[in-house]
Scaffold this active site. Structure first.
Site, PDB file in Angstrom:
ATOM      1  CD  GLU A  89     133.724  20.203  25.200  1.00 17.28           C
ATOM      2  OE1 GLU A  89     134.490  20.083  24.241  1.00 17.28           O
ATOM      3  OE2 GLU A  89     133.477  21.301  25.733  1.00 17.28           O
ATOM      4  CB  CYS A 103     132.349  20.732  35.983  1.00 19.73           C
ATOM      5  SG  CYS A 103     131.291  21.919  35.170  1.00 19.73           S
ATOM      6  CB  CYS A 110     122.305  25.049  26.631  1.00 17.11           C
ATOM      7  SG  CYS A 110     121.313  25.860  27.911  1.00 17.11           S
ATOM      8  CB  CYS A 114     123.244  32.758  28.366  1.00 20.04           C
ATOM      9  SG  CYS A 114     122.038  32.078  29.518  1.00 20.04           S
ATOM     10  CB  CYS A 117     126.990  30.851  27.591  1.00 24.27           C
ATOM     11  SG  CYS A 117     127.189  29.077  27.814  1.00 24.27           S
ATOM     12  N   GLY A 156     124.325  22.747  29.332  1.00 23.91           N
ATOM     13  CA  GLY A 156     122.887  22.565  29.511  1.00 23.91           C
ATOM     14  C   GLY A 156     122.315  23.213  30.755  1.00 23.91           C
ATOM     15  CD  GLU A 157     118.696  25.801  33.694  1.00 25.36           C
ATOM     16  OE1 GLU A 157     119.444  26.783  33.665  1.00 25.36           O
ATOM     17  OE2 GLU A 157     118.393  25.223  34.766  1.00 25.36           O
ATOM     18  CB  SER A 188     124.887  26.070  38.266  1.00 25.78           C
ATOM     19  OG  SER A 188     124.841  27.369  37.725  1.00 25.78           O
ATOM     20  CB  SER A 211     123.746  31.818  36.140  1.00 29.05           C
ATOM     21  OG  SER A 211     124.390  30.591  36.326  1.00 29.05           O
ATOM     22  CG  LEU A 212     121.761  37.974  39.794  1.00 29.91           C
ATOM     23  CD1 LEU A 212     120.244  37.871  39.648  1.00 29.91           C
ATOM     24  CD2 LEU A 212     122.128  38.619  41.123  1.00 29.91           C
ATOM     25  CB  THR A 213     124.447  37.309  34.619  1.00 28.96           C
ATOM     26  OG1 THR A 213     124.370  35.895  34.507  1.00 28.96           O
ATOM     27  CG2 THR A 213     125.417  37.862  33.606  1.00 28.96           C
ATOM     28  CG  ASN A 287     136.488  31.955  31.478  1.00 34.10           C
ATOM     29  OD1 ASN A 287     137.566  32.348  31.901  1.00 34.10           O
ATOM     30  ND2 ASN A 287     135.626  31.284  32.242  1.00 34.10           N
ATOM     31  CB  CYS A 330     132.699  29.297  33.716  1.00 30.84           C
ATOM     32  SG  CYS A 330     132.642  28.580  35.316  1.00 30.84           S
TER      33      CYS A 330
END
Ligand code: SAH
Ligand code: SF4
Length: 346
Positions: A89, A103, A110, A114, A117, A156-157, A188, A211-213, A287, A330
């Site tokens: 996507e 984006c 991925c 995480c 996600c 994906g990373e 990112s 992406s520290l989170t 989200n 996201c």
């Protein structure tokens, strides 16, 4: 017959792949691709015969748009089906000032898993090829006109597929093609330390978001398995190195989940992590993703967290909720792919 897909090739590679003797032909075709041409037929500065020969050999698209979804807030999500039938996507985001950002995805699925996600729940099918990345951008431009920015924040990373991303960026920023400015490109990462150094040392010179989170080591390892092998102190050193080496401020992103990473102590740890490095912080209220054991934070929770960081002098922005009715926000990418696969019995 195996076709040649050319949207990820540079002018000299086009000459080689297409057997063109005159060098300027490669540049002509490259220009057409950057302008959004989808077939050789459109290339009116080539002879009819030449166009017919090239059409036999090669294609300007390896993938196709299989679904277009539009959110009333202006967000558009394309489902792009790849040549092997897999799908990714890609999303168009428009901000308040009307700036348009693509984006794009860099992998089908991925591997990073995480916990919060949607894409992470899919697992990794495969890395995307350079042309598959370029094509997403061109599909979006065909749908909504010229875009200003590109962010590698889709599925994906990116640092696990850096060679393909490098190539796609070289193509998209080439002065004879789409000529996008690298200042308008952001990658990112979930925090792949080796990749951060690689990008800092070998380029391209683009913006980095991490992406520290959370800056809580234990919680981060729990919800982001990448942290188990890429721990926070070393990640921090890598981020500082990137900012120093490139002269570019790094963005720290944090998806905020109710009662998980939004408390006073979480904020203080984040302040400690960020202190002394050139960063700004981008907060994303989580989200919702069906089936995952997290809750969206309340407005008050987000405000409190934001205020603590701001009062410590940090530069904080809050990501507005966009694209949620189409699963385009996201962390939501991949859901519609699972649904359509189920519907078609795959
Ligand atoms: N794989 C890369 C880029 C894609 S994810 C990375 O992880 O950085 C883009 C951003 O969305 C990341 O900052 C990620 O932490 C965040 N994210 C993931 N799931 C989310 C969710 N459900 N709600 C809000 N943000 C989410
Ligand atoms: Fe992959 Fe990023 Fe999702 Fe983590 S947040 S699973 S790295 S896409």
């Amino acid at each position: 017959m195996n076709r040649t897909y050319i949207a990820g090739l540079l002018p000299d590679e086009l000459c080689r792949e297409l057997g063109l003797v005159q060098k300027f032909r490669g540049t002509q075709i490259f220009k057409w691709i950057g302008n959004g041409a989808v077939s050789f037929e459109q290339m009116t500065n080539l002879s009819k015969d030449e166009r017919a020969v090239l059409s036999e050999k090669a294609s300007l698209r390896s993938s196709c748009v299989s679904q277009v979804l539009k959110d009333p807030d202006g967000t558009i999500k394309l489902q792009v089906t790849l040549r092997d039938g897999r799908a990714v996507e890609t999303v168009l985001l428009t901000d308040k000032e009307g700036r348009k950002t693509a984006c794009v995805s860099c992998q089908a699925g991925c591997a990073m898993k995480c916990a919060f996600c949607q894409t992470g729940q899919l697992g990794l099918a495969r890395n995307l090829e350079p042309e598959e990345i370029v094509e997403q951008f061109l599909f979006l431009e065909a749908e909504c006109g010229k875009l200003d920015n590109i962010v590698f924040m889709g599925m994906g990373e990116p640092l696990m597929n850096l060679p393909a991303i490098r190539k796609a960026i070289t193509v998209l920023t080439h002065k004879d093609g789409r000529n996008l400015s690298s200042r308008r490109i952001t990658l990112s990462t979930s925090g792949v330390i080796k990749g951060i150094y690689d990008l800092a040392d070998n380029g391209p010179l683009i913006r980095l978001a991490v992406s520290l989170t959370t800056a809580d080591e234990e919680l981060r390892s729990q919800i982001m398995p990448v942290n188990r092998t890429n721990p926070l102190p070393e990640l921090r050193t890598a981020i500082a190195y990137y900012a120093e080496k490139t002269g570019k401020r790094v963005t720290l992103e944090a998806a905020l989940m109710a009662g998980k990473n939004t408390g006073k102590e979480s904020a203080e740890r984040m302040i400690q992590f960020a202190q002394g490095i050139d960063v700004n912080i981008n907060l994303i209220p989580w989200n919702s993703v069906e089936g995952l054991p997290f809750t969206e934070p309340s407005a008050a929770e987000v405000r409190n967290f934001t205020d603590i960081l701001k009062n410590a002098g940090l530069n904080v922005t809050l990501r507005t909720k966009r694209g949620r009715t189409i699963g385009g926000a996201c962390g939501q990418l991949g859901k519609t792919l699972v649904d359509s696969a189920q519907k078609s019995g795959l």
